[in-house]
Design a protein around this motif. Structure first.
Motif, PDB file in Angstrom:
ATOM      1  N   ALA A  40       0.835  -1.204   0.000  1.00  0.00           N
ATOM      2  CA  ALA A  40       0.000   0.000   0.000  1.00  0.00           C
ATOM      3  C   ALA A  40       0.870   1.256   0.000  1.00  0.00           C
ATOM      4  O   ALA A  40       0.619   2.193  -0.767  1.00  0.00           O
ATOM      5  CB  ALA A  40      -0.947  -0.011   1.199  1.00  0.00           C
ATOM      6  N   PHE A  41       1.903   1.277   0.823  1.00  0.00           N
ATOM      7  CA  PHE A  41       2.808   2.427   0.853  1.00  0.00           C
ATOM      8  C   PHE A  41       3.493   2.606  -0.493  1.00  0.00           C
ATOM      9  O   PHE A  41       3.585   3.724  -1.009  1.00  0.00           O
ATOM     10  CB  PHE A  41       3.852   2.280   1.956  1.00  0.00           C
ATOM     11  N   ASP A  42       3.997   1.505  -1.056  1.00  0.00           N
ATOM     12  CA  ASP A  42       4.709   1.591  -2.334  1.00  0.00           C
ATOM     13  C   ASP A  42       3.801   2.115  -3.445  1.00  0.00           C
ATOM     14  O   ASP A  42       4.226   2.932  -4.258  1.00  0.00           O
ATOM     15  CB  ASP A  42       5.290   0.230  -2.719  1.00  0.00           C
ATOM     16  N   LEU A  43       2.554   1.651  -3.480  1.00  0.00           N
ATOM     17  CA  LEU A  43       1.624   2.099  -4.515  1.00  0.00           C
ATOM     18  C   LEU A  43       1.198   3.546  -4.294  1.00  0.00           C
ATOM     19  O   LEU A  43       1.095   4.324  -5.244  1.00  0.00           O
ATOM     20  CB  LEU A  43       0.397   1.181  -4.553  1.00  0.00           C
ATOM     21  N   LEU A  44       0.945   3.903  -3.062  1.00  0.00           N
ATOM     22  CA  LEU A  44       0.500   5.259  -2.744  1.00  0.00           C
ATOM     23  C   LEU A  44       1.571   6.292  -3.067  1.00  0.00           C
ATOM     24  O   LEU A  44       1.261   7.422  -3.455  1.00  0.00           O
ATOM     25  CB  LEU A  44       0.092   5.341  -1.274  1.00  0.00           C
ATOM     26  N   CYS A  45       2.806   5.884  -2.954  1.00  0.00           N
ATOM     27  CA  CYS A  45       3.943   6.769  -3.219  1.00  0.00           C
ATOM     28  C   CYS A  45       3.888   7.369  -4.624  1.00  0.00           C
ATOM     29  O   CYS A  45       4.248   8.520  -4.823  1.00  0.00           O
ATOM     30  CB  CYS A  45       5.237   5.980  -3.026  1.00  0.00           C
ATOM     31  N   GLY A  46       3.416   6.598  -5.593  1.00  0.00           N
ATOM     32  CA  GLY A  46       3.389   7.068  -6.974  1.00  0.00           C
ATOM     33  C   GLY A  46       2.078   7.709  -7.392  1.00  0.00           C
ATOM     34  O   GLY A  46       1.866   7.960  -8.571  1.00  0.00           O
ATOM     35  N   MET A  47       1.186   7.981  -6.437  1.00  0.00           N
ATOM     36  CA  MET A  47      -0.129   8.536  -6.768  1.00  0.00           C
ATOM     37  C   MET A  47      -0.229   9.997  -6.330  1.00  0.00           C
ATOM     38  O   MET A  47       0.535  10.441  -5.480  1.00  0.00           O
ATOM     39  CB  MET A  47      -1.213   7.707  -6.109  1.00  0.00           C
TER      40      MET A  47
ATOM     41  N   LYS B  88       8.598   2.483   6.091  1.00  0.00           N
ATOM     42  CA  LYS B  88       7.929   2.809   4.837  1.00  0.00           C
ATOM     43  C   LYS B  88       7.629   4.310   4.735  1.00  0.00           C
ATOM     44  O   LYS B  88       7.705   4.873   3.647  1.00  0.00           O
ATOM     45  CB  LYS B  88       6.640   1.992   4.668  1.00  0.00           C
ATOM     46  N   LEU B  89       7.320   4.939   5.859  1.00  0.00           N
ATOM     47  CA  LEU B  89       7.117   6.389   5.840  1.00  0.00           C
ATOM     48  C   LEU B  89       8.404   7.104   5.460  1.00  0.00           C
ATOM     49  O   LEU B  89       8.385   8.069   4.690  1.00  0.00           O
ATOM     50  CB  LEU B  89       6.616   6.880   7.201  1.00  0.00           C
ATOM     51  N   LYS B  90       9.506   6.636   5.980  1.00  0.00           N
ATOM     52  CA  LYS B  90      10.803   7.241   5.676  1.00  0.00           C
ATOM     53  C   LYS B  90      11.178   7.006   4.210  1.00  0.00           C
ATOM     54  O   LYS B  90      11.607   7.921   3.510  1.00  0.00           O
ATOM     55  CB  LYS B  90      11.875   6.669   6.594  1.00  0.00           C
ATOM     56  N   GLU B  91      10.997   5.775   3.737  1.00  0.00           N
ATOM     57  CA  GLU B  91      11.348   5.420   2.353  1.00  0.00           C
ATOM     58  C   GLU B  91      10.511   6.175   1.332  1.00  0.00           C
ATOM     59  O   GLU B  91      11.035   6.662   0.332  1.00  0.00           O
ATOM     60  CB  GLU B  91      11.115   3.919   2.113  1.00  0.00           C
ATOM     61  N   THR B  92       9.210   6.199   1.537  1.00  0.00           N
ATOM     62  CA  THR B  92       8.297   6.738   0.528  1.00  0.00           C
ATOM     63  C   THR B  92       8.063   8.235   0.664  1.00  0.00           C
ATOM     64  O   THR B  92       7.638   8.875  -0.292  1.00  0.00           O
ATOM     65  CB  THR B  92       6.931   6.032   0.600  1.00  0.00           C
ATOM     66  N   GLU B  93       8.298   8.776   1.856  1.00  0.00           N
ATOM     67  CA  GLU B  93       8.098  10.184   2.155  1.00  0.00           C
ATOM     68  C   GLU B  93       6.665  10.651   1.897  1.00  0.00           C
ATOM     69  O   GLU B  93       6.430  11.829   1.605  1.00  0.00           O
ATOM     70  CB  GLU B  93       9.086  11.058   1.380  1.00  0.00           C
TER      71      GLU B  93
END
Length: 181
Positions: free
Chosen positions: A81-88, A115-120
């Motif tokens: 979810a974090f990874d997908l949200l990052c690109g939206m 994940k918060l740190k990675e995806t910002e």
């Protein structure tokens, strides 16, 4: 015997799905009844089977819970979810369902922090949902985890709140117009 046979059949499938990345997320738009606007999307897990068959949670989640695999699934869902949200676009947020017992696992906090740190991404774009029953059954541990994750900026919702009541279902007949049925 039927339950045992079902678990014996499904446990290896779940392990293989975790190993081979055969889980996927589908997204259900959640509409505001007053405006008809999409407020967020709920992440719904599915499992791919042989021949492209999609399995729904009711088929594999009870076995995952019984066989001790549910935390791995929860962690996969959170990370994905974090990874997908990052690109939206920033206007999009996700509601993520979690099993009640995952709130007892300190690794959840570390994963979300990482994940918060990675995806910002803005942590307010993530709403974690936990069932009312799970929240009550492990109240102190759940309260502690919710407090810790809120300190990171994440939001929470009770899922299945008042599940004993029969509420009307919402049928989406048009992309932006919910209709009560």
């Amino acid at each position: 015997m039927h339950t045992l046979r079902h678990s014996v059949e499904w446990a290896p499938r779940i392990r293989a799905a975790l190993k081979e990345e055969n889980f996927l997320l589908e997204f259900q738009p959640i509409f505001a009844l007053d405006s008809g606007a999409i407020t967020h999307y709920e992440c719904l897990i599915r499992m791919r089977g042989d021949g492209g068959v999609l399995y729904y949670p009711k088929e594999f989640i009870p076995v995952a819970e019984a066989m001790g695999l549910i935390h791995q699934i929860d962690f996969w869902v959170v990370a994905k979810a974090f990874d997908l949200l990052c690109g939206m676009p920033d206007s999009i947020s996700f509601a993520v369902n979690l099993s009640g017992n995952v709130f007892l696992d300190e690794n959840l906090y570390r994963l979300i922090q990482q994940k918060l740190k990675e995806t910002e991404i803005d942590p307010e774009r993530i709403v974690f949902e936990i069932t009312e029953t799970s929240a009550i059954s492990n109240f102190e541990q759940t309260k502690r985890m919710v407090t810790n994750l809120r300190s990171l900026g994440c939001r929470f919702a009770l899922d299945d709140f008042g599940a004993g009541f029969n509420l009307s279902l919402i049928h989406i007949s048009e992309p932006t117009r919910p209709r009560l049925i």
